[in-house]
Design a protein around this motif. Structure first.
Motif, PDB file in Angstrom:
ATOM      1  N   THR A 143      19.118 -14.449  14.988  1.00  0.00           N
ATOM      2  CA  THR A 143      19.385 -15.394  16.079  1.00  0.00           C
ATOM      3  C   THR A 143      18.152 -15.586  16.947  1.00  0.00           C
ATOM      4  OG1 THR A 143      20.037 -13.639  17.595  1.00  0.00           O
ATOM      5  CG2 THR A 143      21.781 -14.567  16.201  1.00  0.00           C
TER       6      THR A 143
ATOM      7  N   ALA B   2       6.429 -11.712  15.825  1.00  0.00           N
ATOM      8  CA  ALA B   2       7.444 -12.741  15.595  1.00  0.00           C
ATOM      9  C   ALA B   2       6.941 -14.128  15.991  1.00  0.00           C
ATOM     10  CB  ALA B   2       8.704 -12.402  16.373  1.00  0.00           C
ATOM     11  N   GLU B   3       7.478 -15.114  15.310  1.00  0.00           N
ATOM     12  CA  GLU B   3       7.071 -16.495  15.554  1.00  0.00           C
ATOM     13  C   GLU B   3       7.695 -17.055  16.833  1.00  0.00           C
ATOM     14  OE1 GLU B   3       8.128 -15.321  12.679  1.00  0.00           O
ATOM     15  OE2 GLU B   3       6.598 -15.811  11.175  1.00  0.00           O
TER      16      GLU B   3
ATOM     17  N   TYR C   7      18.805 -18.906  13.129  1.00  0.00           N
ATOM     18  CA  TYR C   7      17.661 -19.712  12.652  1.00  0.00           C
ATOM     19  C   TYR C   7      18.144 -20.808  11.707  1.00  0.00           C
ATOM     20  CZ  TYR C   7      14.737 -15.686  14.068  1.00  0.00           C
ATOM     21  OH  TYR C   7      14.109 -14.681  14.750  1.00  0.00           O
TER      22      TYR C   7
ATOM     23  N   ALA D 210      23.199  -8.779  17.661  1.00  0.00           N
ATOM     24  CA  ALA D 210      23.205 -10.228  17.394  1.00  0.00           C
ATOM     25  C   ALA D 210      23.221 -10.392  15.875  1.00  0.00           C
ATOM     26  CB  ALA D 210      22.006 -10.884  18.049  1.00  0.00           C
ATOM     27  N   GLY D 211      22.120 -10.838  15.272  1.00  0.00           N
ATOM     28  CA  GLY D 211      22.073 -10.981  13.817  1.00  0.00           C
ATOM     29  C   GLY D 211      21.936  -9.649  13.097  1.00  0.00           C
ATOM     30  N   GLY D 212      21.496  -8.660  13.822  1.00  0.00           N
ATOM     31  CA  GLY D 212      21.366  -7.324  13.238  1.00  0.00           C
ATOM     32  C   GLY D 212      20.178  -7.167  12.303  1.00  0.00           C
ATOM     33  N   GLN D 213      19.380  -8.185  12.167  1.00  0.00           N
ATOM     34  CA  GLN D 213      18.304  -8.131  11.174  1.00  0.00           C
ATOM     35  C   GLN D 213      17.170  -7.212  11.587  1.00  0.00           C
ATOM     36  OE1 GLN D 213      18.757  -9.724   8.038  1.00  0.00           O
ATOM     37  NE2 GLN D 213      20.694  -9.517   9.096  1.00  0.00           N
ATOM     38  N   SER D 214      17.072  -6.940  12.855  1.00  0.00           N
ATOM     39  CA  SER D 214      16.104  -5.939  13.311  1.00  0.00           C
ATOM     40  C   SER D 214      16.817  -4.677  13.768  1.00  0.00           C
ATOM     41  CB  SER D 214      15.261  -6.501  14.464  1.00  0.00           C
ATOM     42  OG  SER D 214      14.524  -7.614  14.023  1.00  0.00           O
ATOM     43  N   LEU D 215      17.941  -4.853  14.438  1.00  0.00           N
ATOM     44  CA  LEU D 215      18.624  -3.704  15.027  1.00  0.00           C
ATOM     45  C   LEU D 215      19.227  -2.770  13.971  1.00  0.00           C
ATOM     46  CD1 LEU D 215      19.533  -2.221  17.546  1.00  0.00           C
ATOM     47  CD2 LEU D 215      21.558  -3.691  17.639  1.00  0.00           C
TER      48      LEU D 215
ATOM     49  N   ALA E 217      14.814 -11.360  22.617  1.00  0.00           N
ATOM     50  CA  ALA E 217      15.050 -10.082  23.296  1.00  0.00           C
ATOM     51  C   ALA E 217      14.237  -8.955  22.676  1.00  0.00           C
ATOM     52  CB  ALA E 217      16.536  -9.738  23.235  1.00  0.00           C
TER      53      ALA E 217
ATOM     54  N   TYR F  42       5.856 -10.915   8.094  1.00  0.00           N
ATOM     55  CA  TYR F  42       5.203 -11.121   9.385  1.00  0.00           C
ATOM     56  C   TYR F  42       3.741 -11.468   9.105  1.00  0.00           C
ATOM     57  CZ  TYR F  42       9.201  -9.198  11.897  1.00  0.00           C
ATOM     58  OH  TYR F  42      10.443  -8.991  12.424  1.00  0.00           O
TER      59      TYR F  42
ATOM     60  N   GLN G 149      23.108  -1.157  23.127  1.00  0.00           N
ATOM     61  CA  GLN G 149      22.392  -2.207  22.396  1.00  0.00           C
ATOM     62  C   GLN G 149      23.370  -3.330  22.106  1.00  0.00           C
ATOM     63  OE1 GLN G 149      19.265  -2.691  21.153  1.00  0.00           O
ATOM     64  NE2 GLN G 149      18.275  -0.712  21.498  1.00  0.00           N
ATOM     65  N   LEU G 150      22.832  -4.538  22.161  1.00  0.00           N
ATOM     66  CA  LEU G 150      23.627  -5.708  21.788  1.00  0.00           C
ATOM     67  C   LEU G 150      23.356  -6.000  20.322  1.00  0.00           C
ATOM     68  CD1 LEU G 150      22.649  -7.773  24.918  1.00  0.00           C
ATOM     69  CD2 LEU G 150      24.942  -6.881  24.447  1.00  0.00           C
TER      70      LEU G 150
ATOM     71  N   ALA H 285      10.809 -15.147   8.121  1.00  0.00           N
ATOM     72  CA  ALA H 285      11.570 -14.354   7.151  1.00  0.00           C
ATOM     73  C   ALA H 285      12.010 -15.183   5.940  1.00  0.00           C
ATOM     74  CB  ALA H 285      12.758 -13.696   7.831  1.00  0.00           C
TER      75      ALA H 285
ATOM     76  N   VAL I 230      20.186 -12.129  27.091  1.00  0.00           N
ATOM     77  CA  VAL I 230      19.655 -13.485  26.959  1.00  0.00           C
ATOM     78  C   VAL I 230      20.836 -14.412  26.717  1.00  0.00           C
ATOM     79  CG1 VAL I 230      18.234 -15.026  25.560  1.00  0.00           C
ATOM     80  CG2 VAL I 230      17.461 -12.687  26.024  1.00  0.00           C
TER      81      VAL I 230
HETATM   82  C1  LIG Z   1      13.225  -8.910   5.614  1.00  0.00           C
HETATM   83  C2  LIG Z   1      13.032  -9.379   7.026  1.00  0.00           C
HETATM   84  C3  LIG Z   1      11.972 -10.196   7.307  1.00  0.00           C
HETATM   85  C4  LIG Z   1      11.773 -10.631   8.610  1.00  0.00           C
HETATM   86  N1  LIG Z   1      10.714 -11.450   8.840  1.00  0.00           N
HETATM   87  C5  LIG Z   1      10.563 -11.942  10.084  1.00  0.00           C
HETATM   88  C6  LIG Z   1       9.524 -12.856  10.385  1.00  0.00           C
HETATM   89  O1  LIG Z   1       8.731 -13.238   9.520  1.00  0.00           O
HETATM   90  N2  LIG Z   1       9.409 -13.292  11.642  1.00  0.00           N
HETATM   91  C7  LIG Z   1      10.274 -12.907  12.630  1.00  0.00           C
HETATM   92  O2  LIG Z   1      10.132 -13.343  13.754  1.00  0.00           O
HETATM   93  N3  LIG Z   1      11.259 -12.066  12.380  1.00  0.00           N
HETATM   94  C8  LIG Z   1      11.439 -11.575  11.137  1.00  0.00           C
HETATM   95  N4  LIG Z   1      12.461 -10.716  10.910  1.00  0.00           N
HETATM   96  C9  LIG Z   1      13.326 -10.324  12.039  1.00  0.00           C
HETATM   97  C10 LIG Z   1      14.419 -11.314  12.253  1.00  0.00           C
HETATM   98  O3  LIG Z   1      13.888 -12.521  12.610  1.00  0.00           O
HETATM   99  C11 LIG Z   1      15.350 -10.799  13.305  1.00  0.00           C
HETATM  100  O4  LIG Z   1      16.521 -11.424  13.069  1.00  0.00           O
HETATM  101  C12 LIG Z   1      15.023 -11.039  14.748  1.00  0.00           C
HETATM  102  O5  LIG Z   1      13.831 -10.450  15.076  1.00  0.00           O
HETATM  103  C13 LIG Z   1      16.089 -10.434  15.654  1.00  0.00           C
HETATM  104  O6  LIG Z   1      17.204 -11.260  15.676  1.00  0.00           O
HETATM  105  P1  LIG Z   1      18.652 -10.707  15.404  1.00  0.00           P
HETATM  106  O7  LIG Z   1      19.560 -11.777  15.819  1.00  0.00           O
HETATM  107  O8  LIG Z   1      18.769 -10.243  14.034  1.00  0.00           O
HETATM  108  O9  LIG Z   1      18.741  -9.517  16.465  1.00  0.00           O
HETATM  109  P2  LIG Z   1      19.301  -8.047  16.328  1.00  0.00           P
HETATM  110  O10 LIG Z   1      18.632  -7.334  15.252  1.00  0.00           O
HETATM  111  O11 LIG Z   1      20.770  -8.081  16.326  1.00  0.00           O
HETATM  112  O12 LIG Z   1      18.827  -7.495  17.724  1.00  0.00           O
HETATM  113  C14 LIG Z   1      17.469  -7.269  18.010  1.00  0.00           C
HETATM  114  C15 LIG Z   1      17.334  -6.691  19.417  1.00  0.00           C
HETATM  115  O13 LIG Z   1      17.630  -7.696  20.368  1.00  0.00           O
HETATM  116  C16 LIG Z   1      18.721  -7.295  21.208  1.00  0.00           C
HETATM  117  N5  LIG Z   1      19.493  -8.494  21.458  1.00  0.00           N
HETATM  118  C17 LIG Z   1      20.050  -9.312  20.543  1.00  0.00           C
HETATM  119  N6  LIG Z   1      20.612 -10.361  21.141  1.00  0.00           N
HETATM  120  C18 LIG Z   1      20.405 -10.224  22.468  1.00  0.00           C
HETATM  121  C19 LIG Z   1      20.704 -11.016  23.595  1.00  0.00           C
HETATM  122  N7  LIG Z   1      21.356 -12.164  23.495  1.00  0.00           N
HETATM  123  N8  LIG Z   1      20.308 -10.572  24.806  1.00  0.00           N
HETATM  124  C20 LIG Z   1      19.645  -9.411  24.939  1.00  0.00           C
HETATM  125  N9  LIG Z   1      19.319  -8.643  23.899  1.00  0.00           N
HETATM  126  C21 LIG Z   1      19.697  -9.039  22.674  1.00  0.00           C
HETATM  127  C22 LIG Z   1      19.418  -6.233  20.427  1.00  0.00           C
HETATM  128  O14 LIG Z   1      20.110  -5.363  21.283  1.00  0.00           O
HETATM  129  C23 LIG Z   1      18.306  -5.564  19.702  1.00  0.00           C
HETATM  130  O15 LIG Z   1      17.650  -4.647  20.545  1.00  0.00           O
HETATM  131  C24 LIG Z   1      12.672 -10.252   9.637  1.00  0.00           C
HETATM  132  C25 LIG Z   1      13.750  -9.432   9.341  1.00  0.00           C
HETATM  133  C26 LIG Z   1      13.946  -8.993   8.051  1.00  0.00           C
HETATM  134  C27 LIG Z   1      15.123  -8.114   7.758  1.00  0.00           C
END
Ligand SMILES: Cc1cc2nc3c(=O)[nH]c(=O)nc-3n(C[C@H](O)[C@H](O)[C@H](O)COP(=O)(O)OP(=O)(O)OC[C@H]3O[C@@H](n4cnc5c(N)ncnc54)[C@H](O)[C@@H]3O)c2cc1C
Lengths: 792, 282
Positions: B111, B123-124, B78, B32-37, B117, B193, B29-30, B102, B167
């Motif tokens: 991110t 998601a928006e 974002y 990125a922001g970690g907010q979902s992972l 990804a 969401y 797994q990659l 969020a 990506v």
């Molecule tokens: C409280 C809360 C509320 C939220 N509300 C919303 C919302 O209203 N709308 C919304 O859209 N999202 C929401 N989110 C999710 C947030 O937007 C996430 O940040 C986003 O979905 C994933 O981005 P990330 O950078 O955090 O990715 P990560 O969590 O780091 O990664 C997500 C996945 O993408 C993969 N990945 C990451 N970067 C790459 C890359 N460059 N290439 C290939 N794969 C990659 C990872 O391996 C992982 O599988 C919320 C999150 C929280 C914690």
């Protein structure tokens, strides 16, 4: 009643002042000491494999793979604790007929809810313990689950406990006056509604947490506890773990919220204590959010059918309710899961002079997480049912919703009274509170705005509740039913050699400011500045014996004990001062840390100097003088079972009828909690309570699938109320001190949670009225509001 | 809620990240922001053997204007998009939508690449990219390719990303003078969401041309309401006929319910968000 009457207007009294919380600085700086902060030598960590099924036979547990994992210290299943733990039964004798089978910390043979702990792993770290949990192979044979309370009593329903013939846990009927005749009167209008209150839970910032140490050389156990009732925990651990009570020390330092969640005996926590005893080393268990959702007690989950008969004059001729609630597979220990239903029966309609009242309560077992007492036990249901019916009836007879309350609320000058359910009420101010609310919120202005808004297609509504709150309970709440739960509290106040005051109290601090009001009372009553008061709470080894902080009892009961002890100590100190100063004690007083002349208020001797004479230079005192610079007093409510408070609240909402989303525009609360010790703290208690009430009304719901799986066990899916959606919450007070104490304080901690849902539901229904629809189901979600309109 | 054991690498350039990623045998797994992972790992829904932290790869964090397009690196957060004058000038749809993603704390970390990804149907960002006709550039150790947003999002958490690919960036066309955008979502609490949401882009509004209505959080992925787009082309947007044709189109759309709204409610709310967005656009 004893005590000087001037303590409230003394020059250095803190009572009635919005003093800031002395510990706030420490907590904001991150120097709080929560259970999870504890790191003890040789400490190991627990995690639990929980049942994935709502109801299942446990056929086999294979621990062998998990046992091989490096770092695993021990693995226990239910049978492993049988020789170490006595079973416990969550019933109370005064809830006559309540039944519940004996419980053990982990499921044995059968799991009865999704989330029930089945196997405990103790390992070098929580992560390893979780790894090991994943390796434990538990063979289950799923059984049909009983989930819906409505069908749990049907003949073809599976029965959860073999020893019982059906799933009924308890039934109670209250019947007073002549209900049938009143409903049959031909001059009354009858309104009938069915109310549904979803299950929800208390979401504490700090989850349940325990660190338990066992010292085999002394056969002594120390339980670091995040909770509200240290002495209760001491008593029940003693009983269940077969240890002398004095050898158990329960310590609750900082607690990150509790709301009634952390006042019960949980199997996983008991297992933690048992494991510490067996392993002879400290064991830590901190529930994670996910397991909190499936194992912290849930609350509410009531279906109430109600009907009300009102005469054209507005007079309530009769009220009848039928409450059905599901409590999970057992009645929780030691407070039982019967209290919420019991409160619904006791409190529905309690603000009103009603002669004819009948209420039936039925509690059933079901295969869901356990249900028990959470902030405002029973109140939100009782208030929403009574005031929901009352406002509906008012509209049926074309009477204003305020007017119908004026007609039926108990008169302020007529106390004491006894309600239809037999509750004794005294020192209340319903009428005054309602009038204050109406002018405070500008009711007439809002009604005008409502008409104007409707012309623009905007649906605004105004809803009210008049409420009572059970506070300062006497032994009639739990002790009478056999529970080791103290209704009295104690305080010890001691003067040290530097002239500072040390107070230790059996009530506890979970973030609401208990320690602050203790210091306020002690400082003011005794006569020192607040920064010279040190407060200790939450330690069975060092505080007097008492119940703790729950049921809105801390300030009223614990606070009175502090008042009495401070007063006693003051008398003792003045006696010594009299000897030293060769003056009569009556001519002396204590103010700002100085013994002063009671007439001209000039300094005679500082407390520091007095302390030094007593402690260091006792030779200067006559030998027959034996100073006691310490005093302990206890207090309990004796005259009545509960010290009720009252309040009136109103909500102003706007319903987006196309989407079903509701915006709470404003909320008002007028509360009479007797003497207000700290207005800021009381206001924040009420605001926080209202916010939890808004949670119950619009957001919070433990959503179960038909087969008993909790669908939303995360903070992403379980919606707690958040700041962006919260309205301004306006608060005003009426102070009618209770006659049961010198302090005169009643409780205030649960009023908001108890009252807000009713006012919000009435407001939503007021907004929906032009559409000829209504909703009596909480939370009032957008989808439910759309369904009520027939849109979807 | 502790993540299962994993190996961790933090490369400092894209080439090393791609080297690490080029390993068919390991579950990778990659980060990125970690907010979902991070929550997925703590819930043990994701149990990667190797976590490649992209937060040290500065090459992936940029917002660039070039000719008629804006290119955004996968690691742009974002909050960076919200603060970027390039975005506010050239990608007005982002400006409308970003405050609804969020909360500020999450936007500080989350991110664009992570959102793309992940392909959460609620998601928006994926919907915005489809509405904008964006292109997603993905790269592996051996190749780089461009995929249109339309083809990139395949289903629930499913994308056209192949093994060893990540990506790299997202390219969106700059808004032109006549372009009009709308965004609306219905959430129970701010930052949640959506129960239903829509991003709308129009080449021009009077008359309507090149209309794209993209619904999100109502189905397995963001989907265009093509039936309505076709009917509305060349017409006036905000009138009873237009709303009726949207409603008709919605009856043919496949809605999927969730805990907050069943399929029927989603259908109704989709109609509401489209109506309100169109009202706002004219
Ligand atoms: C409280 C809360 C509320 C939220 N509300 C919303 C919302 O209203 N709308 C919304 O859209 N999202 C929401 N989110 C999710 C947030 O937007 C996430 O940040 C986003 O979905 C994933 O981005 P990330 O950078 O955090 O990715 P990560 O969590 O780091 O990664 C997500 C996945 O993408 C993969 N990945 C990451 N970067 C790459 C890359 N460059 N290439 C290939 N794969 C990659 C990872 O391996 C992982 O599988 C919320 C999150 C929280 C914690």
């Amino acid at each position: 009643m004893t005590g000087p009457l001037n303590i409230f207007d003394k020059p250095n009294s803190y009572i009635g002042r919005s003093v800031s919380r002395p510990e706030a600085q420490r907590l904001i700086e991150g120097r709080g000491q929560y259970v999870d902060d504890l790191q003890l030598p040789r400490m190991v960590h627990a995690a639990f494999a929980r049942s994935p099924y709502a109801h299942a036979k446990i056929i086999n547990i294979n621990k062998s793979e998990a046992e091989k994992l490096p770092g695993v210290v021990a693995i226990f299943d239910g049978a492993d604790f049988v020789d170490h733990v006595s079973p416990y039964v969550g019933t109370l004798t005064h809830l006559q007929g309540l039944r519940s089978p004996p419980q053990m910390p982990l499921a044995i043979d059968t799991a009865r809810w999704q989330g029930e702990p089945v196997v405990m792993v103790v390992a070098q770290s929580r992560a390893i313990a979780e790894d090991a949990c994943a390796l434990i192979d538990i063979e289950f044979e799923p059984l049909e689950a009983v989930c819906d309370a409505e069908t749990a009593l049907e003949l073809d329903s599976p029965v959860i406990h073999d020893e019982y013939e059906n799933n009924r846990a308890w039934e109670r009927i209250v019947d007073s006056g002549n209900v049938d005749d009143a409903f049959a009167r031909d001059d009354v209008t009858v309104v009938e509604r069915t109310f549904n209150f979803a299950r929800h839970t208390g979401v504490t910032l700090e989850p349940r947490a325990s660190v338990v140490e066992f010292n085999p050389s002394e056969n002594a156990l120390t339980y670091h506890y995040s909770g509200q009732a240290p002495h209760m925990m001491q008593a029940i651990l003693s009983k269940i773990l077969n240890l002398h009570e004095e050898n158990i020390r329960v310590i609750a330092k900082d607690v990150g919220g509790s709301f009634g969640i952390k006042i019960h005996l949980y199997g996983d926590e008991l297992a933690t204590a048992a494991a510490a005893k067996i392993l002879k080393r400290p064991v830590k268990f901190v529930a994670d959010r996910n397991e909190s959702f499936v194992s912290d007690i849930h609350a509410r989950d009531h279906r109430v059918k109600g009907r009300i008969a009102v005469a054209q004059s507005g007079e309530i001729a009769a009220l009848e309710i039928d409450d059905l609630t599901g409590i999970g597979p057992y009645s929780m220990y030691p407070r039982s899961s019967g209290i919420e239903c019991n409160q619904v029966l006791n409190l529905t309609g309690a603000p009103y002079a009603i002669e004819n009242y009948r209420a039936k309560g039925t509690i059933v077992f079901q295969n869901k997480n356990m249900m028990c007492q959470y902030r405002a036990v029973g109140h939100p249901i009782a208030m929403a049912v009574a005031d929901g019916l009352l406002e509906s009836a008012a509209h049926e007879i074309n009477m204003d919703v305020v007017e119908i309350r004026r007609k039926n609320l108990f008169r302020d000058n007529n106390y004491p009274v006894t309600t239809a359910a037999g509750m004794k009420l005294d020192d209340l101010s319903h009428q005054k509170a309602l009038e204050k609310l109406v002018s405070f919120m500008d009711y007439d202005g809002l009604r005008k705005d409502q008409v104007g808004a409707r012309e623009q297609g905007v649906y605004r509504g105004i809803g009210f509740v008049s409420m009572v709150e059970v506070t300062n309970p006497s032994p009639m709440f739990y002790g009478i039913g056999g529970a080791p739960i103290s209704a009295q509290d104690g305080a010890t106040v001691r003067l040290d050699a530097a002239g500072a005051l040390h107070v230790s109290s059996s009530i506890t601090e979970q973030g609401q400011g208990t320690n602050t009001i203790i210091a306020q009372i002690a400082a003011g009553v005794f006569g020192v500045d607040m920064d010279r008061v040190k407060v200790t709470t939450g330690d069975t080894a060092t505080t007097p014996y008492g119940g703790g902080t729950w049921a809105s009892r801390g300030a009223g009961i614990g606070g009175e004990a502090v008042l009495l002890a401070s007063n006693a100590l003051k008398e003792q100190v003045l006696e010594v001062a009299g000897v030293i100063l060769q003056s009569s004690a009556e001519n002396l007083d204590i103010e700002h840390g100085l013994v002063v002349d009671s007439e001209n208020r000039t300094e005679r001797i500082s407390l520091g100097d007095l302390g030094k004479i007593v402690y260091y230079r006792g030779n200067e005192l006559p030998s027959d003088v034996t100073p006691e610079l310490i005093a302990t007093r206890h207090f309990r409510v004796t005259d009545i079972p509960f010290v009720f408070t009252n309040g009136a609240m109103a909500a102003h909402v706007e319903v987006d009828i196309e989407t079903g989303l509701v915006k709470v525009l404003d909320f008002w609360a007028v509360e009479d909690c007797g003497r207000v010790i700290n207005p800021k703290l009381v206001d924040e208690q009420i605001r926080g309570g209202v916010v939890q009430g808004i949670g119950g009304a619009f957001y919070e719901e433990c959503i179960y699938s038909d087969d008993g799986q909790l669908q939303n066990a995360s903070m992403a899916d379980y919606l707690v109320p958040m700041a962006a959606e919260m309205p301004d919450i306006h608060i005003a007070h009426i102070e009618t001190p209770t006659k049961t104490s010198v302090l005169g304080a009643k409780g205030a901690g649960e009023a908001g949670t108890g009252g807000a849902p009713a006012a919000l539901m009435n407001a939503v229904n007021d907004a929906l009225r032009p559409l000829n629809t209504s909703i009596y189901q909480m939370p009032m979600t957008p989808q439910r509001i759309l369904k009520a309109q027939g849109t979807v | 809620m502790k993540a299962a054991d994993f190996a961790y690498e933090k490369p400092v350039d894209l080439a090393s990240a791609l080297d690490l990623l080029n390993d068919e045998d390991r579950d990778i797994q990659l980060l990125a922001g970690g907010q979902s992972l991070m929550p997925m790992m703590n819930f043990r829904l994701a149990q990667p053997e190797l976590l490649i932290d992209l937060n040290g790869v500065d090459e992936l964090n940029f917002i660039e204007e070039e000719g008629e397009v804006i290119t955004i690196g996968a690691m742009a957060r974002y909050s960076q998009l919200q603060a970027s004058p390039i975005i506010s000038q050239h990608v007005p749809l982002f400006t409308l939508a970003l405050p609804h993603i969020a909360h500020a704390a999450v936007r500080n970390r989350g991110t664009i690449g992570g959102s793309v990804a992940l392909a959460d149907p609620a998601a928006e960002m994926p919907a915005l990219l489809i509405a904008l006709g964006a292109t997603i550039t993905v790269i592996s150790k051996s190749a780089e390719r461009e995929i249109s947003a339309r083809d990139f999002f395949i289903g629930i958490y499913e994308t056209a990303l192949g093994n060893g690919e990540l990506v790299k960036s997202v390219t969106v066309p700059k808004a032109k003078k006549d372009n009009v955008y709308g965004f609306y979502e219905l959430t129970r609490r701010h930052g949640d969401y959506a129960m239903a949401g829509v991003a709308i882009a129009a080449g021009s509004i009077d008359p309507v041309s090149d209309l794209k209505i993209v619904l999100f959080s109502v189905s397995d992925k963001p989907r265009r309401l093509k039936d309505a787009e076709a009917v509305l082309d060349g017409k006036d947007l905000d009138n009873a006929d237009a709303h009726a044709s949207v409603k008709r189109a919605l009856t043919k759309f496949e809605f999927q319910g969730d805990l907050n709204a069943d399929a029927k409610t989603k259908q109704h709310l989709a109609g509401v968000v489209i109506k309100r967005t169109l009202e706002g656009m004219v």
